[in-house]
Design an enzyme around this catalytic site. Structure first.
Site, mmCIF file in Angstrom:
data_model
loop_
_atom_site.group_PDB
_atom_site.id
_atom_site.type_symbol
_atom_site.label_atom_id
_atom_site.label_comp_id
_atom_site.label_asym_id
_atom_site.label_seq_id
_atom_site.Cartn_x
_atom_site.Cartn_y
_atom_site.Cartn_z
ATOM 1 C CG HIS A 145 -0.776 -4.094 -4.640
ATOM 2 N ND1 HIS A 145 -1.808 -3.440 -5.255
ATOM 3 C CD2 HIS A 145 -1.186 -5.379 -4.506
ATOM 4 C CE1 HIS A 145 -2.795 -4.303 -5.491
ATOM 5 N NE2 HIS A 145 -2.438 -5.483 -5.053
ATOM 6 C CG HIS A 148 -0.156 2.079 -7.458
ATOM 7 N ND1 HIS A 148 -1.430 1.564 -7.397
ATOM 8 C CD2 HIS A 148 -0.315 3.404 -7.643
ATOM 9 C CE1 HIS A 148 -2.306 2.539 -7.565
ATOM 10 N NE2 HIS A 148 -1.667 3.663 -7.701
ATOM 11 C CD GLU A 153 0.544 -8.860 -2.720
ATOM 12 O OE1 GLU A 153 0.384 -7.651 -2.450
ATOM 13 O OE2 GLU A 153 -0.417 -9.652 -2.812
HETATM 14 ZN ZN ZN Z 1 -3.751 -7.149 -5.022
#
Ligand code: ZN
Length: 493
Positions: free
Chosen positions: A392, A395, A389
């Site tokens: 993400h 990112h 997580e």
């Molecule tokens: Zn994912």
């Protein structure tokens, strides 16, 4: 179930929602602002053909509305996820959803009006108004669809028909989530267990083979009773996709689905081809699984149970953060600094409480910072979830800090790269460090299972969908026999 109340959570273990809105006054002020901006936006209808200035105003206003709206939506929904039983936030999410519908209606004129502008006119606009350049890609994401958007009357008709087009999926969802019932099942000791779709996977992970076998047969014997009904739903869904695609001048449904993210069909074909060529790796895995489980024949219900015992070691959240920081060191000092910033800045809602949304996700807003929801219990899998997580989140952080709002979102096609890359780095680091044979076995098992489910199994689903949709495109009717044998053949292979 968890008995802890939301109010009993320690502040340092909760995400800092004040970073989006410090008060409900600030939240409500933004609701009013969106409503006022929507009025302004509606007033622009019919002006795009006038001049470049009008187009620019519409694009800028749209961006502003969307940005504020997403602050509202993320805030309301994340508050709701903290405790889905909280009536205040249930109401707030309902209201923000209504505002979203209103927003969609207020901006719906834009796309057809933009498409009505001739290409030459747009070229002239770019020359007249240099600021438009910054929106070129956004505009082209609409205009590249020109060949696939029909006249207004037909589009309106198809929009009205879309509820019917969605019907097969809705019917299946009702059938599968509300109506279907499964019999109780027995484990090796003759004890009875309730079987639901939700509990099925936990039975598949059980060491008790009798329980696994019983769960498998009980589940599929019920689906089998409805095989013609389910096949009819699937066929109707594939058929509507085929009709919609052809009406919109696509060769087939796959091309239409991929075109939304501008992905060539060859990418999809390549994936299926590559995975099929790599099947010998899967066969080795299956042999290993058979050997470690000590079974003569490996059945479908033997595919999910871990091949080795899970070490019962628990990791405190403090330890988890250290493990993740260390494992992701190859990504560099900047990356680690951001991880630390997220840990220290309360990006993460760590522990379970009564009513909290299950699972894990990364979300957040453009203007604040990313957020991560966890239900951390201290298993090694939970440590991997944290790395995933945060992949993400970071990112998103980089995307938000490098791109203007309109270009900050990323497509689902690339989203899992950042997160699964983190998991792979973490596994390699843990394997490098641990001397403990049991832990090494578990890590390797975990990694192999990720490959099996993420690469091989998902691609198998993709191949099934490609083949069944292609059959419909050729005018075939999908019967339960045809679907079962196609699926059986893929699994057998
Ligand atoms: Zn994912």
């Amino acid at each position: 179930m968890c008995d802890m109340k939301r109010s009993e959570q320690r502040v340092e273990n909760t995400w800092k929602m004040e970073d989006i809105y410090a008060s409900m006054e600030a939240y409500n002020a933004d609701v009013q602002k969106v409503q006022a901006l929507l009025k302004e936006y509606e007033a622009l209808q019919g002006t795009l053909g006038k001049d470049a200035e009008c187009l620019l105003r519409a694009l800028m206003l749209d961006e502003q509305i969307s940005m504020i709206y997403s602050e509202l939506a993320v805030y309301a929904n994340q508050r709701y996820h903290e405790d889905t039983g909280n009536a205040v936030y249930q109401k707030l999410t309902g209201e923000v959803q209504t505002l979203g519908v209103q927003m969609m209606q207020s901006i719906s004129w834009f796309q057809p009006e933009l498409l009505a502008l001739p290409e030459a006119r747009l070229t002239q606009y770019y020359a007249e108004e240099p600021k438009l350049e910054g929106y070129r890609r956004q505009v082209e994401e609409v205009t590249r669809m020109r060949d696939h958007i029909l006249d207004t009357k037909t589009e309106e008709l198809l929009a009205r028909m879309s509820e019917l087009a969605d019907a097969p999926a809705n019917i299946f969802s009702m059938f599968n989530n509300a109506d279907i019932r499964f019999p109780d099942i027995e484990d090796a000791n003759g004890e009875k267990h309730t079987l639901t779709i939700g509990s099925y996977i936990s039975y598949m992970e059980s060491r008790d083979r009798t329980l696994r076998e019983n769960a498998f047969h009980a589940l599929y014997s019920v689906y089998r009773q409805y095989r013609n009904t389910i096949a009819a739903m699937y066929y109707a869904n594939a058929k509507q996709a085929d009709v919609m695609a052809k009406e919109h001048h696509y060769d087939n449904a796959m091309q239409q689905a991929l075109d939304a993210s501008a992905i060539p069909v060859s990418v999809y074909e390549n994936l299926i081809g590559t995975i099929n060529r790599r099947l010998p790796a899967m066969y080795r895995y299956v042999e290993l699984r058979k050997k470690l489980l000590g079974v003569e024949t490996l059945h479908m219900y033997d595919n999910y149970v871990p091949m080795v015992d899970c070490p019962d070691q628990k990791y405190s959240f403090e330890e988890a953060k250290e493990i993740v920081l260390r494992g992701l060191a190859p990504l560099g000092a900047d990356y680690q600094e951001l991880l630390q910033k997220g840990f220290d800045g309360r990006w993460i809602d760590v522990y379970e409480n009564e009513g909290k949304r299950t699972g894990a996700y990364s979300w957040g807003t453009y203007q604040s910072h990313p957020y991560v929801l966890l239900n951390y219990h201290g298993t090694l899998a939970d440590v991997f979830t944290l790395a995933h997580e945060m992949g993400h989140s970071i990112h998103s952080w980089y995307s938000n800090h490098t791109q203007p709002y309109r270009y900050s979102g990323y497509r689902i096609f690339v989203a899992e790269v950042a997160s699964t890359c983190n998991e792979a780095l973490l596994i390699h680091d843990l394997l490098d460090r641990t001397e403990d044979a049991a832990e090494r076995r578990y890590l390797i098992n975990y990694f192999l299972d990720q490959f099996k489910s993420t690469m091989f199994r998902q691609t198998m689903f993709a191949e099934f969908e490609r083949d069944t949709h292609a059959a419909v495109q050729c005018g075939e009717t999908l019967t339960s026999e045809a679907l079962c044998s196609a699926y059986y053949e893929l699994n057998r292979r």
